[in-house]
Design a protein around this motif. Structure first.
Motif, short mmCIF file in Angstrom:
data_model
loop_
_atom_site.label_atom_id
_atom_site.label_comp_id
_atom_site.label_asym_id
_atom_site.label_seq_id
_atom_site.Cartn_x
_atom_site.Cartn_y
_atom_site.Cartn_z
N LYS A 88 0.83 -1.21 0.00
CA LYS A 88 0.00 0.00 0.00
C LYS A 88 0.87 1.26 0.00
CE LYS A 88 -3.81 -2.21 2.44
NZ LYS A 88 -4.49 -2.33 3.76
N LEU A 89 1.98 1.21 0.73
CA LEU A 89 2.88 2.36 0.78
C LEU A 89 3.48 2.63 -0.59
CD1 LEU A 89 4.11 4.48 2.67
CD2 LEU A 89 5.98 2.88 3.11
N ALA A 90 3.84 1.57 -1.32
CA ALA A 90 4.38 1.74 -2.67
C ALA A 90 3.33 2.38 -3.58
CB ALA A 90 4.82 0.38 -3.24
N SER A 91 2.09 1.95 -3.47
CA SER A 91 1.02 2.55 -4.27
C SER A 91 0.82 4.01 -3.90
CB SER A 91 -0.29 1.80 -4.06
OG SER A 91 -0.20 0.51 -4.61
N HIS A 92 0.95 4.32 -2.62
CA HIS A 92 0.84 5.71 -2.16
C HIS A 92 1.94 6.55 -2.79
CE1 HIS A 92 0.84 9.25 0.36
NE2 HIS A 92 2.05 8.96 0.77
N ARG A 93 3.15 6.04 -2.79
CA ARG A 93 4.29 6.79 -3.34
C ARG A 93 4.16 6.99 -4.84
NH1 ARG A 93 8.98 4.12 0.44
NH2 ARG A 93 8.53 5.42 2.25
N GLU A 94 3.41 6.12 -5.50
CA GLU A 94 3.15 6.28 -6.93
C GLU A 94 1.94 7.17 -7.17
OE1 GLU A 94 2.74 2.30 -8.39
OE2 GLU A 94 4.84 1.81 -8.03
N GLY A 95 1.35 7.68 -6.09
CA GLY A 95 0.21 8.57 -6.20
C GLY A 95 -1.10 7.86 -6.48
N LEU A 96 -1.16 6.56 -6.24
CA LEU A 96 -2.36 5.79 -6.57
C LEU A 96 -3.35 5.65 -5.44
CD1 LEU A 96 -0.60 2.95 -8.61
CD2 LEU A 96 -1.68 5.04 -9.48
N GLN A 97 -2.91 5.91 -4.21
CA GLN A 97 -3.84 5.80 -3.08
C GLN A 97 -3.31 6.62 -1.91
OE1 GLN A 97 -3.74 1.47 -2.46
NE2 GLN A 97 -2.80 1.80 -0.48
N PRO A 98 -4.15 6.89 -0.92
CA PRO A 98 -3.68 7.65 0.24
C PRO A 98 -2.67 6.84 1.04
CG PRO A 98 -6.02 7.06 0.47
CD PRO A 98 -5.56 6.56 -0.86
N LYS A 99 -1.93 7.53 1.89
CA LYS A 99 -0.93 6.86 2.72
C LYS A 99 -1.64 5.90 3.67
CE LYS A 99 2.89 7.53 5.81
NZ LYS A 99 3.44 8.24 6.91
#
Length: 109
Positions: A88-99
């Motif tokens: 989830k953190l990786a997706s957040h860093r890609e701008g795909l989901q909240p932290k």
């Protein structure tokens, strides 16, 4: 008795290093491409190696301390939860989901 400081940078100590001819040629090429003298490149490379070794040692010590603390208090994180968090953190860093929310330790055992 007072010690006299050396006039050489960082109190350098001369050393002799016999290199295989092929390795020396490769080092000279790499150093030249980096815009460094062979001497400067070897010092930089050796210093980097020592720094990485010290970092690995510190990481291992931190890991052993964390494991000891986890065993002492009985709290930790399940591997599946940790993997999901970092996904989830990786997706957040890609701008795909909240932290994602921080993981809270749970009782293990």
């Amino acid at each position: 008795m007072e010690q006299k400081m050396s006039n050489t940078p960082a109190a350098s100590k001369p050393t002799s290093l016999k290199l295989p001819a092929d390795l020396k040629t490769q080092l000279e090429d790499v150093a030249q491409n980096a815009g460094l003298t062979l001497h400067a490149y070897m010092i930089q490379t050796l210093a980097d190696s020592v720094r990485r070794t010290r970092l690995r040692e510190a990481f291992a010590l931190d890991a052993m301390t964390a494991l000891r603390d986890m065993k002492t208090i009985g709290l930790g994180h399940e591997l599946g939860d940790v993997r999901a968090y970092f996904s989830k953190l990786a997706s957040h860093r890609e701008g795909l989901q909240p932290k994602p929310q921080d993981l809270l330790p749970t009782r293990l055992g």
